[in-house]
Design a protein around this motif. Structure first.
Motif, short mmCIF file in Angstrom:
data_model
loop_
_atom_site.label_atom_id
_atom_site.label_comp_id
_atom_site.label_asym_id
_atom_site.label_seq_id
_atom_site.Cartn_x
_atom_site.Cartn_y
_atom_site.Cartn_z
N ILE A 178 0.83 -1.20 0.00
CA ILE A 178 0.00 0.00 0.00
C ILE A 178 0.87 1.26 0.00
O ILE A 178 1.83 1.35 0.76
N MET A 179 0.50 2.21 -0.85
CA MET A 179 1.10 3.53 -0.76
C MET A 179 -0.02 4.53 -0.50
O MET A 179 -1.06 4.49 -1.15
N ILE A 180 0.21 5.40 0.46
CA ILE A 180 -0.74 6.44 0.84
C ILE A 180 -0.13 7.79 0.46
O ILE A 180 1.02 8.06 0.78
N SER A 181 -0.92 8.60 -0.23
CA SER A 181 -0.44 9.93 -0.58
C SER A 181 -1.64 10.81 -0.90
O SER A 181 -2.79 10.40 -0.74
N LYS A 182 -1.34 12.00 -1.36
CA LYS A 182 -2.37 12.96 -1.74
C LYS A 182 -2.23 13.26 -3.23
O LYS A 182 -1.11 13.30 -3.75
N PRO A 183 -3.34 13.52 -3.92
CA PRO A 183 -3.24 13.86 -5.34
C PRO A 183 -2.31 15.04 -5.61
O PRO A 183 -1.62 15.05 -6.63
N LEU A 184 -2.25 16.00 -4.72
CA LEU A 184 -1.35 17.14 -4.92
C LEU A 184 0.12 16.75 -4.79
O LEU A 184 0.99 17.42 -5.34
N VAL A 185 0.41 15.66 -4.08
CA VAL A 185 1.80 15.25 -3.87
C VAL A 185 2.27 14.31 -4.97
O VAL A 185 3.34 14.49 -5.55
N PHE A 186 1.47 13.28 -5.28
CA PHE A 186 1.91 12.24 -6.22
C PHE A 186 0.90 11.97 -7.32
O PHE A 186 0.98 10.98 -8.01
N GLY A 187 -0.08 12.86 -7.49
CA GLY A 187 -1.16 12.59 -8.44
C GLY A 187 -0.91 12.99 -9.87
O GLY A 187 -1.78 12.79 -10.72
N PHE A 188 0.26 13.54 -10.17
CA PHE A 188 0.52 14.00 -11.53
C PHE A 188 1.83 13.40 -12.04
O PHE A 188 2.82 13.36 -11.32
N GLY A 189 1.82 12.91 -13.28
CA GLY A 189 3.05 12.53 -13.97
C GLY A 189 3.63 11.16 -13.69
O GLY A 189 4.58 10.76 -14.34
N MET A 190 3.09 10.41 -12.75
CA MET A 190 3.64 9.09 -12.44
C MET A 190 2.98 8.04 -13.32
O MET A 190 1.84 8.18 -13.74
N ASN A 191 3.72 6.96 -13.59
CA ASN A 191 3.21 5.84 -14.38
C ASN A 191 3.23 4.59 -13.51
O ASN A 191 4.28 3.99 -13.31
N TRP A 192 2.08 4.22 -13.02
CA TRP A 192 1.99 3.07 -12.12
C TRP A 192 1.07 1.99 -12.68
O TRP A 192 0.09 1.60 -12.06
N GLN A 193 1.43 1.48 -13.86
CA GLN A 193 0.64 0.45 -14.50
C GLN A 193 0.63 -0.86 -13.69
O GLN A 193 -0.20 -1.71 -13.92
#
Length: 171
Positions: A51-66
Motif C-alpha cells: 500500500i502507498m498512501i499519498s495525496k493527489p497534490l503530492v503524487f497525483g501528476f506525472g507518475m506511471n503506475w501500471q
C-alpha cells in the motif's frame, strides 16, 4: 499480491490511514524529502509493500503506475482535475488489468461527492463533443486532401564510401 494506492485529502486522514495500515504501507506527504519519496515509491512499486498512501497534490501528476490496478480515495476535494489525474496514474498505456477505483466519503462530504460526479459528467459530455467535431474535421481533411509529391532530380551522383563497398561488409 495486489498493490493499492490510497489517496487522501487531509493530514488527519493520512495520519489515520498510516496508523490503520502500519507495517503494510509507505506514506508520502508534501513534507517528505525528495530522496525519501523515491525510496518509498520504489519500495511500494518494486518491493513487498502492498500500500502507498499519498495525496493527489503530492503524487497525483506525472507518475506511471501500471503495476497497480486498485485504488481508493478516502476523502475528496472539489477538484475533479486532481481526482482525474490521480486515477490516470494507474489507468495508463500498458495497464493489463481493469482499474478498480473506490471513493469512500462521509455524509458530510455529500456535496463534494455530487460536485465531483457533476464535473465528471460535464467532462464526459465535453469529450464526446470534442470527438464528434474532431472526427468531422479529420474526415473532411482526409476527403479533401490531394496527394503532394515532389519529383527527385539529383544534380550529382552519390559517392559511396570505400568501406561500404568492401566485400567484408557485404557478407
Amino acid at each position: 499480491m495486489d498493490k493499492w494506492l490510497i489517496w487522501c485529502d487531509l493530514n488527519a486522514e493520512q495520519d489515520a490511514l498510516e496508523k490503520l495500515f502500519e507495517g503494510q504501507c509507505v506514506s508520502v506527504r508534501g513534507s517528505t524529502p525528495a530522496s525519501k519519496r523515491l525510496e518509498y515509491e520504489k519500495a511500494w512499486r518494486e518491493g513487498d509493500v502492498p500500500i502507498m498512501i499519498s495525496k493527489p497534490l503530492v503524487f497525483g501528476f506525472g507518475m506511471n503506475w501500471q503495476h497497480c490496478s486498485k485504488m481508493a480515495f478516502v476523502g475528496l476535494s472539489d477538484s475533479f482535475e486532481q481526482v482525474f489525474q490521480a486515477i490516470r496514474r494507474c489507468y495508463r498505456f500498458g495497464q493489463t488489468k481493469p482499474v478498480d477505483v473506490y471513493m469512500i466519503t462521509t455524509s458530510l462530504e455529500g456535496a463534494v461527492s455530487e460536485n465531483i460526479k457533476r464535473k465528471e459528467s460535464d467532462f464526459q459530455q465535453m469529450v464526446g463533443e470534442m470527438v464528434k467535431y474532431t472526427k468531422e474535421i479529420t474526415s473532411e481533411s482526409i476527403r479533401s486532401a490531394d496527394r503532394d509529391a515532389t519529383e527527385y532530380e539529383p544534380q550529382r551522383a552519390i559517392i559511396i564510401p570505400s568501406w561500404l563497398r568492401s566485400e567484408s561488409f557485404a557478407s
